[in-house]
Design a protein around this motif. Sequence first.
Motif, mmCIF file in Angstrom:
data_model
loop_
_atom_site.group_PDB
_atom_site.id
_atom_site.type_symbol
_atom_site.label_atom_id
_atom_site.label_comp_id
_atom_site.label_asym_id
_atom_site.label_seq_id
_atom_site.Cartn_x
_atom_site.Cartn_y
_atom_site.Cartn_z
ATOM 1 N N SER A 272 47.089 8.360 1.453
ATOM 2 C CA SER A 272 46.002 8.644 2.388
ATOM 3 C C SER A 272 45.232 7.359 2.664
ATOM 4 N N LEU A 273 44.634 7.299 3.844
ATOM 5 C CA LEU A 273 43.771 6.172 4.171
ATOM 6 C C LEU A 273 42.458 6.361 3.429
ATOM 7 N N TYR A 274 42.063 5.378 2.656
ATOM 8 C CA TYR A 274 40.847 5.540 1.867
ATOM 9 C C TYR A 274 40.069 4.236 1.812
ATOM 10 N N SER A 275 38.802 4.372 1.539
ATOM 11 C CA SER A 275 37.912 3.247 1.265
ATOM 12 C C SER A 275 37.479 3.374 -0.183
ATOM 13 N N LEU A 276 37.705 2.328 -0.980
ATOM 14 C CA LEU A 276 37.304 2.393 -2.380
ATOM 15 C C LEU A 276 35.807 2.654 -2.487
ATOM 16 N N PHE A 277 35.033 2.066 -1.590
ATOM 17 C CA PHE A 277 33.581 2.276 -1.587
ATOM 18 C C PHE A 277 33.269 3.760 -1.452
ATOM 19 N N ARG A 278 33.854 4.417 -0.444
ATOM 20 C CA ARG A 278 33.563 5.835 -0.211
ATOM 21 C C ARG A 278 34.093 6.701 -1.343
ATOM 22 N N GLU A 279 35.274 6.366 -1.875
ATOM 23 C CA GLU A 279 35.845 7.167 -2.958
ATOM 24 C C GLU A 279 34.952 7.130 -4.192
ATOM 25 N N LEU A 280 34.458 5.942 -4.553
ATOM 26 C CA LEU A 280 33.599 5.826 -5.731
ATOM 27 C C LEU A 280 32.277 6.542 -5.522
ATOM 28 N N GLU A 281 31.673 6.325 -4.366
ATOM 29 C CA GLU A 281 30.400 6.987 -4.085
ATOM 30 C C GLU A 281 30.578 8.511 -4.067
ATOM 31 N N GLY A 282 31.735 8.981 -3.563
ATOM 32 C CA GLY A 282 32.006 10.406 -3.524
ATOM 33 C C GLY A 282 32.171 11.021 -4.903
ATOM 34 N N GLN A 283 32.554 10.204 -5.891
ATOM 35 C CA GLN A 283 32.689 10.685 -7.265
ATOM 36 C C GLN A 283 31.407 10.471 -8.069
ATOM 37 N N GLY A 284 30.330 10.111 -7.370
ATOM 38 C CA GLY A 284 29.047 9.934 -8.037
ATOM 39 C C GLY A 284 28.930 8.634 -8.791
ATOM 40 N N VAL A 285 29.748 7.666 -8.444
ATOM 41 C CA VAL A 285 29.738 6.377 -9.131
ATOM 42 C C VAL A 285 29.037 5.352 -8.252
ATOM 43 N N GLU A 286 28.113 4.601 -8.816
ATOM 44 C CA GLU A 286 27.439 3.552 -8.060
ATOM 45 C C GLU A 286 28.408 2.401 -7.823
ATOM 46 N N GLN A 287 28.633 2.055 -6.561
ATOM 47 C CA GLN A 287 29.554 0.997 -6.188
ATOM 48 C C GLN A 287 28.772 -0.230 -5.768
ATOM 49 N N ARG A 288 29.114 -1.366 -6.356
ATOM 50 C CA ARG A 288 28.482 -2.633 -5.986
ATOM 51 C C ARG A 288 29.543 -3.711 -6.044
ATOM 52 N N SER A 289 29.341 -4.783 -5.283
ATOM 53 C CA SER A 289 30.316 -5.865 -5.246
ATOM 54 C C SER A 289 29.621 -7.201 -5.441
ATOM 55 N N GLU A 290 30.295 -8.088 -6.160
ATOM 56 C CA GLU A 290 29.905 -9.491 -6.223
ATOM 57 C C GLU A 290 30.822 -10.243 -5.271
ATOM 58 N N VAL A 291 30.240 -10.825 -4.231
ATOM 59 C CA VAL A 291 31.038 -11.551 -3.247
ATOM 60 C C VAL A 291 31.357 -12.938 -3.805
ATOM 61 N N LEU A 292 32.637 -13.206 -3.987
ATOM 62 C CA LEU A 292 33.090 -14.481 -4.527
ATOM 63 C C LEU A 292 33.456 -15.477 -3.426
ATOM 64 N N ARG A 293 33.867 -14.931 -2.283
ATOM 65 C CA ARG A 293 34.238 -15.800 -1.167
ATOM 66 C C ARG A 293 34.173 -15.006 0.124
ATOM 67 N N LEU A 294 33.536 -15.594 1.139
ATOM 68 C CA LEU A 294 33.490 -15.015 2.473
ATOM 69 C C LEU A 294 33.451 -16.182 3.447
ATOM 70 N N GLU A 295 34.607 -16.479 4.059
ATOM 71 C CA GLU A 295 34.703 -17.685 4.878
ATOM 72 C C GLU A 295 35.932 -17.639 5.773
ATOM 73 N N ARG A 296 36.003 -18.619 6.668
ATOM 74 C CA ARG A 296 37.205 -18.816 7.469
ATOM 75 C C ARG A 296 38.247 -19.555 6.635
ATOM 76 N N THR A 297 39.492 -19.221 6.870
ATOM 77 C CA THR A 297 40.564 -19.873 6.129
ATOM 78 C C THR A 297 41.842 -19.794 6.947
ATOM 79 N N ALA A 298 42.927 -20.324 6.393
ATOM 80 C CA ALA A 298 44.260 -20.206 6.991
ATOM 81 C C ALA A 298 45.253 -20.057 5.858
ATOM 82 N N ASP A 299 46.239 -19.207 6.048
ATOM 83 C CA ASP A 299 47.257 -18.970 5.028
ATOM 84 C C ASP A 299 48.519 -18.510 5.748
#
Length: 267
Positions: free
Chosen positions: A96-123
């Motif tokens: 199924s198409l899912y979002s980990l954020f929505r799945e965790l919040e739906g199970q009553g779990v507080e979801q938070r993220s530490e952003v380690l990298r957010l940038e332009r790149t090439a690969d």
Amino acid sequence: MTTEPPQQGGSGPRPLDRRSPLPLWAQLSADLRRRMEAGAFTAQFPAEHRLTAEYEVSRHTVREALRSLRADGLVIAERGRASRLDTRPLQQPLGSLYSLFRELEGQGVEQRSEVLRLERTADATVAGHLELVADAPLVVLERLRLADGEPLAHDTAYLPAEFAEPLLEADFGHTSLYAELSGRCGVKVTGGRERIQPFLPDIRQAWLLGLADREPAFAIERLGHSGARPVEWRETVVRGDRFAFVAEWSDNSRAVALAPRAACPSS
């Protein structure tokens, strides 16, 4: 400072048998399981130094016992914090198409993220997955996903910069990539495919996720589509002791197609 003598029954510790052929760590693991079943540690799981004093064993023995408990999903190891009982396993449906954020919040779990990298790149390799030219600009979002403050997954997503550039302004501390992609970029992920397999994290991933050396996890590769167009390539490492994948099936489910067996060469 004196230590209370081990208790013979109830939920207290029992002495380990140093003449037994069973390793001390295995005896310790078994006794901790017994104490859990007796209702111990509901408020707080004892720290390593307390267990070394209670059982008069080395810290190495304690860590081996705790590793066994973590592997069976009974104890959660938190980076920089004391271990605790794992009383709430997290489940994710397959197919199924899912979002980990929505799945965790739906199970009553507080979801938070530490952003380690957010940038332009090439690969070039990722560009190939997304059916782009090798030097196509990409936006990469690398996060450590936390569930109730505990490391759960190391997640790296790549998207074509031609439409994902606005994501560079988003705060992904407590939000869904798909929600931001839809709201800021007008792109909705409608389907895709995933590949899940057992995986040994590298040193950095193990440290981020609070895993012991060579403790296995799940590796997930996801190719997300918007209509017929590939718009997301994601590589995720999920802790195996905190996560379970669940599939539903019926008697008319499609059978798995196995690869044909290679023909034996004639002698």
